[in-house]
Design a protein around this motif. Structure first.
Motif, PDB file in Angstrom:
ATOM      1  N   SER A  37       0.829  -1.208   0.000  1.00 44.09           N
ATOM      2  CA  SER A  37       0.000   0.000   0.000  1.00 44.09           C
ATOM      3  C   SER A  37       0.861   1.255   0.000  1.00 44.09           C
ATOM      4  N   ALA A  39      -0.287   4.161   0.679  1.00 44.59           N
ATOM      5  CA  ALA A  39      -0.702   4.932   1.849  1.00 44.59           C
ATOM      6  C   ALA A  39       0.108   4.519   3.076  1.00 44.59           C
ATOM      7  N   SER A  42       3.529   5.923   2.759  1.00 45.18           N
ATOM      8  CA  SER A  42       3.606   7.328   3.173  1.00 45.18           C
ATOM      9  C   SER A  42       3.709   7.441   4.685  1.00 45.18           C
ATOM     10  N   ASP A  43       2.984   6.581   5.380  1.00 40.96           N
ATOM     11  CA  ASP A  43       3.038   6.584   6.843  1.00 40.96           C
ATOM     12  C   ASP A  43       4.422   6.159   7.327  1.00 40.96           C
ATOM     13  N   THR A 161      -2.733  11.242  11.144  1.00 36.55           N
ATOM     14  CA  THR A 161      -2.661  10.812   9.748  1.00 36.55           C
ATOM     15  C   THR A 161      -2.687   9.288   9.641  1.00 36.55           C
ATOM     16  N   SER A 162      -2.087   8.605  10.617  1.00 33.81           N
ATOM     17  CA  SER A 162      -2.107   7.134  10.600  1.00 33.81           C
ATOM     18  C   SER A 162      -3.525   6.607  10.739  1.00 33.81           C
ATOM     19  N   VAL A 165      -5.183   7.087   7.488  1.00 31.64           N
ATOM     20  CA  VAL A 165      -4.703   6.075   6.540  1.00 31.64           C
ATOM     21  C   VAL A 165      -5.404   4.743   6.783  1.00 31.64           C
ATOM     22  N   LEU A 169      -7.730   3.246   3.970  1.00 30.68           N
ATOM     23  CA  LEU A 169      -7.291   2.014   3.321  1.00 30.68           C
ATOM     24  C   LEU A 169      -8.308   0.892   3.558  1.00 30.68           C
ATOM     25  N   ASP A 181      -6.176   4.462  -2.332  1.00 37.99           N
ATOM     26  CA  ASP A 181      -4.909   4.276  -1.608  1.00 37.99           C
ATOM     27  C   ASP A 181      -3.912   5.407  -1.906  1.00 37.99           C
ATOM     28  N   ILE A 184      -5.242   8.810  -0.599  1.00 42.74           N
ATOM     29  CA  ILE A 184      -5.034   8.990   0.845  1.00 42.74           C
ATOM     30  C   ILE A 184      -3.608   9.429   1.114  1.00 42.74           C
ATOM     31  N   ALA A 185      -2.659   8.806   0.405  1.00 43.53           N
ATOM     32  CA  ALA A 185      -1.251   9.169   0.588  1.00 43.53           C
ATOM     33  C   ALA A 185      -1.019  10.640   0.250  1.00 43.53           C
ATOM     34  N   VAL A 188      -2.294  12.780   3.037  1.00 45.65           N
ATOM     35  CA  VAL A 188      -1.334  12.725   4.146  1.00 45.65           C
ATOM     36  C   VAL A 188      -0.170  13.684   3.875  1.00 45.65           C
TER      37      VAL A 188
END
Length: 303
Positions: A37, A39, A42-43, A161-162, A165, A169, A181, A184-185, A188
């Motif tokens: 993913s 997303a 990004s996390d 943000t997590s 996500v 997701l 997906d 969302i990234a 973020v």
């Protein structure tokens, strides 16, 4: 002695912060590897920034704890603000990398694998981050450490943000809308870009000798009123924040007939009271004769 103990305590927390950041980024990267993913990528990337800023904060805190020397007579406490500015810059870099990854995913497409396992691993990392962020903000506020506070707020934004996500997701998996997906990234990335800007501008303001908060200034005025017996008034009260140190200066008007010893005794009493009431403060008082008194509407404190 107390200041040394406090500096040691802050340094230990900053060192522990590096360990927590490494643990969290490892969990989040595993979550990305098992799911694919963007997303979650990004996390994880934001958490890599957490490791870098945790290292920077640790060295800045160690530097700020150094005592004054001939080249730095007011100490090294502003080093923590420099660390916070670096953190803001690193967050901006992470945001750009996330946007590049999100664009690539949107244009080339992606396949999600074992997504729920990845979400589960990421959720564990988020819970750890939430608890640690709360602790850093609390300790940083209690100990007046800008670097710990900045790291805590950064981690708290990371938690928010997590959560976003994880929710987004989950929706993408349940609906089959894979475009959610990378979208969302990108969201973020924009969010953490704003966070980096706020951290950097706040640190810049403090580097430019920002005044103490209204609440602290009210406490200073209260201490002057309670302990300035024998003087006429205090005026031109000025403050500037430098890391954990707060420099306070003001003019104290005394009767012209007062001896130097008597005026000095009042100054000692005021300095002791203010420095005990406001941890980390350093007070400088300029004594003046009666004709230097200013009108009360100028902000002077009558005594």
């Amino acid at each position: 002695m107390f200041a040394n103990a406090l500096n040691d305590r802050i340094s230990r927390v900053a060192a522990a912060n590096i360990g927590v950041a490494l643990a969290v980024v490892s969990l989040k990267y595993v979550a990305y590897l098992v799911s694919g993913s963007v997303a979650l990528f990004s996390d994880a990337l934001e958490s890599i920034v957490n490791v870098m800023t945790a290292l920077t904060a640790y060295f800045a805190i160690r530097m700020s704890a150094k005592p004054p020397d001939s080249d730095h007579p007011f100490g090294h406490s502003k080093a923590e603000f420099l660390a916070a500015m670096f953190e803001g810059a690193m967050i901006a870099v992470a945001a750009v990398l996330i946007l590049i990854k999100a664009y690539s995913s949107l244009t080339e497409g992606e396949t999600l694998e074992q997504s729920f396992l990845g979400l589960g691993i990421n959720s564990v990392a988020t819970i750890i981050n939430a608890g640690w962020a709360w602790a850093l903000i609390k300790w940083g506020t209690d100990w007046r450490s800008p670097a710990l506070i900045a790291d805590g707020h950064h981690l708290f934004t990371d938690v928010i943000t997590s959560v976003g996500v994880i929710i987004g997701l989950s929706l993408a998996i349940l609906t089959g809308w894979s475009f959610l997906d990378p979208l969302i990234a990108a969201i973020v990335a924009v969010n953490i870009l704003g966070m980096g800007y706020r951290i950097a501008t706040d640190s810049m303001s403090r580097l430019m000798d920002q005044a103490a908060s209204p609440e602290i200034e009210a406490r200073i005025r209260g201490a002057i009123e309670a302990n300035g017996v024998g003087a006429v008034q205090a005026h031109d009260i000025r403050t500037r924040q430098a890391g954990r140190a707060l420099f306070i200066e003001f003019h104290l008007v005394v009767p012209g007939s007062m001896t130097v010893d008597e005026a000095h005794a009042i100054c000692d009493r005021l300095e002791d009271s203010i420095e005990k009431n406001i941890e980390g403060s350093e007070v400088v008082i300029h004594v003046e004769p009666e004709y230097k008194a200013k009108p009360e509407d100028s902000g002077a404190v009558p005594l």
